[in-house]
Design a protein around this motif. Sequence first.
Motif: not given
Length: 172
Positions: A1-22
């Motif tokens: 992934m380029p720069g500061s992007l983190n695949g599992p966090y930014h693409r797969d939304l890992e660790g952001r369960g409540a954020e996605v629901a809201v």
Amino acid sequence: MPGSLNGPYHRDLEGRGAEVAVRRILLALLTAFVVAGLLSVFGQTTAISTAGGAGATLSVQSPTSLRGGLVYQTKMTVQAPTAGIEAPKLVLSRGFMDGLTLNTLEPSPVDEKSVDGNLVLSFPPQEPGDLLTVWLDYQVNPTTLGAQLQRVTLRDGEKPIATTSRQVRFFP
């Protein structure tokens, strides 16, 4: 992934369960609000109120749900009885003026005054069967919220003939 992007966090939304629901709930609420607006829940659909007495008929056609900034028209129609109306007056409660800007009133009454917070519009005598149509063009003041009562009374001089009432809701 380029720069500061983190695949599992930014693409797969890992660790952001409540954020996605809201985010999805807020998007659903916004969609519901837009659909309600398209269905005219917040104004512009006209309703007709009619009342009669002493052979005369009073009809008021105007929206009952309005929102700040909306420009709209109210149409009042008086059908004179077989005896006519010697001194027709339309008495509009303060709900027709509070939080609203009256842009135009046609035809112009021969006299208008305020009595106990009500607007009293006097018109020329109406012959038997005459039809008096009055148009009021308004704009809703942006700070107007809540609900208020709009009552119109048709009088012949000081004698009440017919009264119609309606509750009007104001949305932001």
